[in-house]
Structures are given as structure tokens and as C-alpha cells.
Design an enzyme around this catalytic site. Sequence first.
Site, PDB file in Angstrom:
ATOM      1  N   GLU A  94       0.823  -1.205   0.000  1.00  0.00           N
ATOM      2  CA  GLU A  94       0.000   0.000   0.000  1.00  0.00           C
ATOM      3  C   GLU A  94       0.858   1.256   0.000  1.00  0.00           C
ATOM      4  O   GLU A  94       1.940   1.274   0.582  1.00  0.00           O
ATOM      5  CB  GLU A  94      -0.829   0.066   1.281  1.00  0.00           C
ATOM      6  CG  GLU A  94      -1.644  -1.150   1.529  1.00  0.00           C
ATOM      7  CD  GLU A  94      -2.265  -1.119   2.923  1.00  0.00           C
ATOM      8  OE1 GLU A  94      -2.875  -2.108   3.279  1.00  0.00           O
ATOM      9  OE2 GLU A  94      -2.114  -0.109   3.629  1.00  0.00           O
ATOM     10  N   CYS A 113       3.434   8.208   1.806  1.00  0.00           N
ATOM     11  CA  CYS A 113       3.839   7.206   2.784  1.00  0.00           C
ATOM     12  C   CYS A 113       4.052   5.904   2.014  1.00  0.00           C
ATOM     13  O   CYS A 113       3.101   5.345   1.462  1.00  0.00           O
ATOM     14  CB  CYS A 113       2.733   7.073   3.823  1.00  0.00           C
ATOM     15  SG  CYS A 113       3.077   5.829   5.056  1.00  0.00           S
ATOM     16  N   CYS A 120       5.533  -7.708   7.218  1.00  0.00           N
ATOM     17  CA  CYS A 120       6.627  -7.292   8.096  1.00  0.00           C
ATOM     18  C   CYS A 120       6.903  -8.407   9.088  1.00  0.00           C
ATOM     19  O   CYS A 120       5.987  -9.076   9.564  1.00  0.00           O
ATOM     20  CB  CYS A 120       6.257  -6.012   8.841  1.00  0.00           C
ATOM     21  SG  CYS A 120       7.591  -5.395   9.912  1.00  0.00           S
ATOM     22  N   CYS A 124       4.674  -6.398  15.575  1.00  0.00           N
ATOM     23  CA  CYS A 124       4.079  -5.485  16.561  1.00  0.00           C
ATOM     24  C   CYS A 124       2.581  -5.795  16.633  1.00  0.00           C
ATOM     25  O   CYS A 124       1.905  -5.872  15.601  1.00  0.00           O
ATOM     26  CB  CYS A 124       4.321  -4.032  16.160  1.00  0.00           C
ATOM     27  SG  CYS A 124       6.075  -3.695  15.901  1.00  0.00           S
ATOM     28  N   CYS A 127      -0.306  -3.602  14.965  1.00  0.00           N
ATOM     29  CA  CYS A 127      -0.085  -3.142  13.588  1.00  0.00           C
ATOM     30  C   CYS A 127      -0.650  -4.161  12.593  1.00  0.00           C
ATOM     31  O   CYS A 127      -0.337  -5.356  12.668  1.00  0.00           O
ATOM     32  CB  CYS A 127       1.417  -2.964  13.360  1.00  0.00           C
ATOM     33  SG  CYS A 127       1.856  -2.702  11.642  1.00  0.00           S
ATOM     34  N   CYS A 344      -1.289   1.812   8.587  1.00  0.00           N
ATOM     35  CA  CYS A 344      -0.294   0.884   8.078  1.00  0.00           C
ATOM     36  C   CYS A 344      -0.840  -0.531   7.841  1.00  0.00           C
ATOM     37  O   CYS A 344      -1.226  -1.214   8.769  1.00  0.00           O
ATOM     38  CB  CYS A 344       0.815   0.883   9.122  1.00  0.00           C
ATOM     39  SG  CYS A 344       2.098  -0.300   8.970  1.00  0.00           S
TER      40      CYS A 344
HETATM   41  N1  SAH Z   1       8.211  -0.414  10.504  1.00  0.00           N
HETATM   42  C1  SAH Z   1       8.419   0.959  10.742  1.00  0.00           C
HETATM   43  C2  SAH Z   1       7.678   1.849   9.777  1.00  0.00           C
HETATM   44  C3  SAH Z   1       6.278   1.462   9.393  1.00  0.00           C
HETATM   45  S1  SAH Z   1       5.063   1.627  10.643  1.00  0.00           S
HETATM   46  C4  SAH Z   1       8.093   1.305  12.167  1.00  0.00           C
HETATM   47  O1  SAH Z   1       7.488   0.484  12.844  1.00  0.00           O
HETATM   48  O2  SAH Z   1       8.458   2.378  12.607  1.00  0.00           O
HETATM   49  C5  SAH Z   1       4.838   3.386  10.766  1.00  0.00           C
HETATM   50  C6  SAH Z   1       4.327   3.832  12.120  1.00  0.00           C
HETATM   51  O3  SAH Z   1       2.935   3.449  12.285  1.00  0.00           O
HETATM   52  C7  SAH Z   1       5.076   3.231  13.292  1.00  0.00           C
HETATM   53  O4  SAH Z   1       5.349   4.199  14.259  1.00  0.00           O
HETATM   54  C8  SAH Z   1       4.103   2.221  13.803  1.00  0.00           C
HETATM   55  O5  SAH Z   1       4.361   1.870  15.128  1.00  0.00           O
HETATM   56  C9  SAH Z   1       2.795   2.933  13.593  1.00  0.00           C
HETATM   57  N2  SAH Z   1       1.610   2.081  13.636  1.00  0.00           N
HETATM   58  C10 SAH Z   1       1.477   0.804  13.250  1.00  0.00           C
HETATM   59  N3  SAH Z   1       0.233   0.358  13.454  1.00  0.00           N
HETATM   60  C11 SAH Z   1      -0.453   1.386  13.990  1.00  0.00           C
HETATM   61  C12 SAH Z   1      -1.788   1.540  14.426  1.00  0.00           C
HETATM   62  N4  SAH Z   1      -2.663   0.548  14.352  1.00  0.00           N
HETATM   63  N5  SAH Z   1      -2.158   2.748  14.939  1.00  0.00           N
HETATM   64  C13 SAH Z   1      -1.274   3.764  15.015  1.00  0.00           C
HETATM   65  N6  SAH Z   1       0.004   3.674  14.605  1.00  0.00           N
HETATM   66  C14 SAH Z   1       0.414   2.488  14.117  1.00  0.00           C
HETATM   67 FE1  SF4 Z   2       6.484  -3.808  11.172  1.00  0.00          FE
HETATM   68 FE2  SF4 Z   2       4.176  -2.666  11.784  1.00  0.00          FE
HETATM   69 FE3  SF4 Z   2       5.999  -3.071  13.681  1.00  0.00          FE
HETATM   70 FE4  SF4 Z   2       6.442  -1.208  11.802  1.00  0.00          FE
HETATM   71  S1  SF4 Z   2       4.811  -1.202  13.337  1.00  0.00           S
HETATM   72  S2  SF4 Z   2       7.876  -2.776  12.549  1.00  0.00           S
HETATM   73  S3  SF4 Z   2       5.456  -2.200  10.026  1.00  0.00           S
HETATM   74  S4  SF4 Z   2       4.936  -4.668  12.518  1.00  0.00           S
END
Ligand code: SAH
Ligand code: SF4
Length: 360
Positions: A94, A113, A120, A124, A127, A344
Site C-alpha cells: 500500500e 507514505c 513485516c 508489533c 499493527c 499501516c
Molecule cells: N516499521 C516501521 C515503519 C512502518 S510503521 C516502524 O514500525 O516504525 C509506521 C508507524 O505506524 C510506526 O510508528 C508504527 O508503530 C505505527 N503504527 C502501526 N500500526 C499502527 C496503528 N494501528 N495505529 C497507530 N500507529 C500504528
Molecule cells: Fe512492522 Fe508494523 Fe511493527 Fe512497523 S509497526 S515494525 S510495520 S509490525
Amino acid sequence: MDTRPLIYDLSQPELAEQLRAWGQPSYRAAQIWDGLYKQLWARPEDFTNLSKDLRAKLGEHFSFSHLQPSITLHSTDKQTLKTLFKLPDGNAIETVLMRYDDRDGSQGRRTLCISTQAGCAMGCVFCATGQMGFRRNLTSGEILEQVLYFARQLKVEGERVTNIVLMGMGEPFHNYDASLAAIARLNDPDGFGLGNRHFTISTVGLIPAIKRYTTERHQMGLAISLHAADDELRASMLPVNNRYPIKDLIQACRDYVQTTGRRITFEWALINGVNDTPEQARKLAALLQGLNCHVNVIPLNPTRGYPGQRSTRERVAEFRSILEAAGISCTVRVRRGIDIQAGCGQLAESEGQQPIQISN
Ligand code: SAH
Ligand code: SF4
């Protein structure tokens, strides 16, 4: 499946080498580079400054697109646009375009973005991309083709991409070389020409990569996804914390700031009753004391695979005021495109049982 190499995967010297091998004069590489990255031509036929034979040869040898747009959604206010692209191997990624217009309606920032991986590996829990698991790394060309795709659209409207954040699907520092190569190619003043300072890389906190990035003294913005201020809580949300605990992570951030003289950003998705407590805010303030940094808090974008909810307005305000009282600058980010699942990985994730295998 198309097995031709993607033309955007080549650096300019690599392209020049290929043209030399075809017996072409050396200025051809510069012409093609200009066509790809300045004129934003998308097909070999567009290169009318080349002979028909050479155009045909380019088309035979190279793919000019790995990204097949499959779904595009506009937010109700039309300011956010999200496209789901299908890759040749069936995986999907995306890209989100966010417009920030000035009050008088003139063009403000156009922030893209972009994704660096399909899925990934970092897992997390909150996410959507993490919930999918890892599919594969994108190549540098696939990373930057996302930019070219939207730059071409904006060009039609007389606009251009002004900022790029590596905050889409994937962990850029888990695909370090391709991510940095894509940025370098987009930087090239003879090509796309977007300066380093218009990029932000966001990482979950892979310490060896942060150290490497520090040593290489890049000028892009760096953002760290922190989300919790003690190891127990952070590890329950971000499994990577088991490997790279907070103390070591913050030390790597301090070294980065000291070496580069640049400010660092911390990201914090506020989850109701989880990491939005006054205690977490105070612990965070203590961690960041004396560090040239900024904290971005974003109320959680709820996802299907995680029960947490976004913090209430009051809790967001309290969290922020504790940080500011401790002298730490903090911005509450507006959630953009919530109505089009612009968080994301959320669009790919909602595509049925096999989240990112799109069949049509
Ligand atoms: N992998 C990298 C970049 C992609 S995620 C990282 O984790 O930093 C980009 C940002 O979106 C990160 O700060 C991540 O923690 C946040 N993010 C992911 N899922 C989210 C959600 N459901 N609500 C708010 N922020 C989220
Ligand atoms: Fe991966 Fe999502 Fe964690 Fe970023 S926030 S490192 S995209 S799992």
C-alpha cells in the site's frame, strides 16, 4: 510472471553499463535517466527522443512497472488517497498520499507514505502489517516506483511530491540496502531530485541498523517507534524489544543525535489504558531528558487483530501535557484517512482470508 528486471532497480552507472554493452553512446544513459526520473515517462514508447530500435530493446529487456494498482480509495475530504498495488508475484503493498493544503487553498505539502516490504517480520501486535507476517522485501525499484506512480498523477495536476515517509508496510531497516538505495536514486539532482531532508525513515528500533545509519551520517529524518517506556510493556507490544531493550535503544538514539547533530523523533500510538497513563508519560519524559528530540503521539488506529482502542481526547491531552511540562516537545498527529483504512497495512489486511494475496 514477468521476469524482466525492473528498470528502476538500476543505478545510473548500471544503466550506463547496460547501454554500453548494447553499443550505445554514453549520453543515452543520461537521456533515459532524465526520461524516467524527470519527465516521469512510464513506458518505453514515451521515449520519443530515442530510436525505435532502442525503445523496443528497452521494452524487451526491462519491465517498466511492477506495481499494478488494484484498489484506490479517497478519504471523504479528498485529502488522502490510498492505493493498494499488486506485485508480479501476487503479493500486495500500500501507498498513501496525504495532501496538506494551506488555508488559502494553495498547494501545501504532498506527503507520500511508502512501503518497503510486503508484510513485516517484526510482529508489533497493534499493527495490521505486523499481524500479516513477512512476505518479502521490496526491491529498491519497487520502493521508488511507488513514488513515481504518484508523482505522475500529481504532475497532471501541476503538483509534485514534496515529502516522503518510509512508514507504510514493512520495516525499512530490515530492508536497509534497498530502502537507502531507493532514497539515493530519488535524491539524484539529475533525476527525481528530492533532497534528503524531505525524507523520513521510521524504524521499530533495530539497533545495529541505527548504528550503521549513524556512521553513514545520512541527512534524512529519523523516527523511532517507541510506544512504551519500560521493557515489560514494550516487549508485550513490540516483540523486537526482547532483542533490543529500551536502554540500549535510547543510547543508540543519543549517539545518533550527538554524531549527526540532528533531532530525532519518537512515535507513540496511544492505546487506551495501555500506554497512555501518566506513569508512562513520566517514564518517557525521564528517558528522553536532555535529548534533542520530538515526540509524535497518534491515537491508535484500531485493527482487527488487536483488541486495544484509541485513547480518549482527555487522556491524549493529559499525556501530552505531562511531556511538555517536562520540557519535551510533543505533537498530537491527526489520523489521516481513517475512513479509508489508511493505517499501516490496513487495506491489504482487510482483503479477505489470505490478506495480501489479491486474486483479481
Ligand atoms: N516499521 C516501521 C515503519 C512502518 S510503521 C516502524 O514500525 O516504525 C509506521 C508507524 O505506524 C510506526 O510508528 C508504527 O508503530 C505505527 N503504527 C502501526 N500500526 C499502527 C496503528 N494501528 N495505529 C497507530 N500507529 C500504528
Ligand atoms: Fe512492522 Fe508494523 Fe511493527 Fe512497523 S509497526 S515494525 S510495520 S509490525
